[in-house]
Design a protein around this motif. Structure first.
Motif, PDB file in Angstrom:
ATOM      1  N   ASN A  82      28.238  31.665  37.440  1.00  0.00           N
ATOM      2  CA  ASN A  82      27.267  32.097  38.448  1.00  0.00           C
ATOM      3  C   ASN A  82      27.800  33.322  39.184  1.00  0.00           C
ATOM      4  O   ASN A  82      28.427  33.217  40.238  1.00  0.00           O
ATOM      5  N   LYS A  83      27.519  34.488  38.645  1.00  0.00           N
ATOM      6  CA  LYS A  83      28.035  35.746  39.197  1.00  0.00           C
ATOM      7  C   LYS A  83      27.396  36.112  40.533  1.00  0.00           C
ATOM      8  O   LYS A  83      27.866  37.008  41.215  1.00  0.00           O
ATOM      9  N   ASN A  84      26.332  35.423  40.914  1.00  0.00           N
ATOM     10  CA  ASN A  84      25.685  35.696  42.192  1.00  0.00           C
ATOM     11  C   ASN A  84      26.276  34.863  43.329  1.00  0.00           C
ATOM     12  O   ASN A  84      25.757  34.862  44.438  1.00  0.00           O
ATOM     13  N   TYR A  85      27.361  34.141  43.080  1.00  0.00           N
ATOM     14  CA  TYR A  85      28.052  33.375  44.108  1.00  0.00           C
ATOM     15  C   TYR A  85      29.405  34.006  44.398  1.00  0.00           C
ATOM     16  O   TYR A  85      29.993  34.676  43.551  1.00  0.00           O
ATOM     17  N   GLU A  86      29.886  33.787  45.609  1.00  0.00           N
ATOM     18  CA  GLU A  86      31.209  34.243  46.010  1.00  0.00           C
ATOM     19  C   GLU A  86      31.934  33.113  46.726  1.00  0.00           C
ATOM     20  O   GLU A  86      31.313  32.138  47.147  1.00  0.00           O
ATOM     21  N   ILE A 119      43.078  34.501  37.565  1.00  0.00           N
ATOM     22  CA  ILE A 119      43.600  34.087  36.260  1.00  0.00           C
ATOM     23  C   ILE A 119      42.539  33.329  35.476  1.00  0.00           C
ATOM     24  O   ILE A 119      42.464  33.426  34.256  1.00  0.00           O
ATOM     25  N   HIS A 120      41.661  32.607  36.189  1.00  0.00           N
ATOM     26  CA  HIS A 120      40.621  31.813  35.536  1.00  0.00           C
ATOM     27  C   HIS A 120      39.283  32.542  35.498  1.00  0.00           C
ATOM     28  O   HIS A 120      38.220  31.939  35.619  1.00  0.00           O
ATOM     29  N   SER A 121      39.338  33.871  35.345  1.00  0.00           N
ATOM     30  CA  SER A 121      38.189  34.731  35.024  1.00  0.00           C
ATOM     31  C   SER A 121      37.155  34.890  36.124  1.00  0.00           C
ATOM     32  O   SER A 121      36.012  35.225  35.841  1.00  0.00           O
ATOM     33  N   VAL A 122      37.520  34.679  37.369  1.00  0.00           N
ATOM     34  CA  VAL A 122      36.601  34.975  38.469  1.00  0.00           C
ATOM     35  C   VAL A 122      36.718  36.471  38.771  1.00  0.00           C
ATOM     36  O   VAL A 122      37.817  37.034  38.780  1.00  0.00           O
ATOM     37  N   GLU A 123      35.582  37.115  38.984  1.00  0.00           N
ATOM     38  CA  GLU A 123      35.562  38.549  39.263  1.00  0.00           C
ATOM     39  C   GLU A 123      36.124  38.825  40.667  1.00  0.00           C
ATOM     40  O   GLU A 123      35.852  38.062  41.598  1.00  0.00           O
ATOM     41  N   PRO A 124      36.880  39.902  40.839  1.00  0.00           N
ATOM     42  CA  PRO A 124      37.438  40.223  42.161  1.00  0.00           C
ATOM     43  C   PRO A 124      36.378  40.398  43.253  1.00  0.00           C
ATOM     44  O   PRO A 124      36.634  40.069  44.414  1.00  0.00           O
ATOM     45  N   ASN A 125      35.184  40.888  42.895  1.00  0.00           N
ATOM     46  CA  ASN A 125      34.144  41.063  43.909  1.00  0.00           C
ATOM     47  C   ASN A 125      33.524  39.741  44.359  1.00  0.00           C
ATOM     48  O   ASN A 125      32.731  39.714  45.296  1.00  0.00           O
ATOM     49  N   GLN A 126      33.891  38.632  43.724  1.00  0.00           N
ATOM     50  CA  GLN A 126      33.397  37.317  44.123  1.00  0.00           C
ATOM     51  C   GLN A 126      34.344  36.620  45.097  1.00  0.00           C
ATOM     52  O   GLN A 126      34.071  35.516  45.528  1.00  0.00           O
TER      53      GLN A 126
END
Length: 159
Positions: A82-86, A119-126
């Motif tokens: 869910n790239k729309n969550y942070e 490390i587990h592929s979460v985007e830095p902007n999140q």
């Protein structure tokens, strides 16, 4: 060498979480409701409903406890899908001798959680990190010191 015919019956008992399986002499497999055994790797809460939780640390440590790594892994998986969550990481510390030391400890804790997520592929902007030291600790007594060694994680939709 003579061969002898023996009448041996093999009973196989396989246990799963909810069903016991039995094998009879004619090799038919029967199932009946069984006992649920405690599994240390089983999720204890529904992670999809979690929008916030807290990680507690040992004194002057920034290592994430094993049981919280499992919870954090499910959050990382959710954020990856869910790239729309942070996630907002709020770190606290009340075990240092000075306020500056408390801020450094809380910064290290927030960095450790961020590193785990990256490390587990979460985007830095999140990821949003804040570290407060002891400025936002609700109770600074010795009895509640363990409750003040924490990182609060809050999942929210991006604006």
């Amino acid at each position: 060498m003579p061969l002898f015919k023996t009448n041996k019956v093999l009973f196989c008992l396989l246990l799963t979480y909810t069903v016991q399986y039995f094998s009879s002499a004619n090799l038919n497999l029967y199932a009946q409701e069984g006992v649920i055994f405690e599994n240390p790797y089983q999720k204890t809460e529904n992670q999809t409903d979690v929008t916030s939780f807290t990680i507690y640390f040992t004194k002057k440590s920034n290592l994430i406890p094993k049981q919280d790594q499992i919870r954090l892994q499910s959050v990382a998986d959710f954020l990856y899908r869910n790239k729309n969550y942070e996630i907002q990481i709020n770190a606290h510390a009340v075990e240092g001798k000075t306020n500056k030391e408390n801020v450094l400890i809380s910064e290290k804790r927030s960095l450790e959680v961020e590193r785990f997520l990256l490390i587990h592929s979460v985007e830095p902007n999140q990821i949003r990190r804040l570290f407060f030291g002891n400025s936002k600790s609700p109770n600074q007594t010795k009895e509640h010191e363990a409750l003040n060694r924490r990182v609060e994680l809050i999942l929210q939709q991006m604006n």
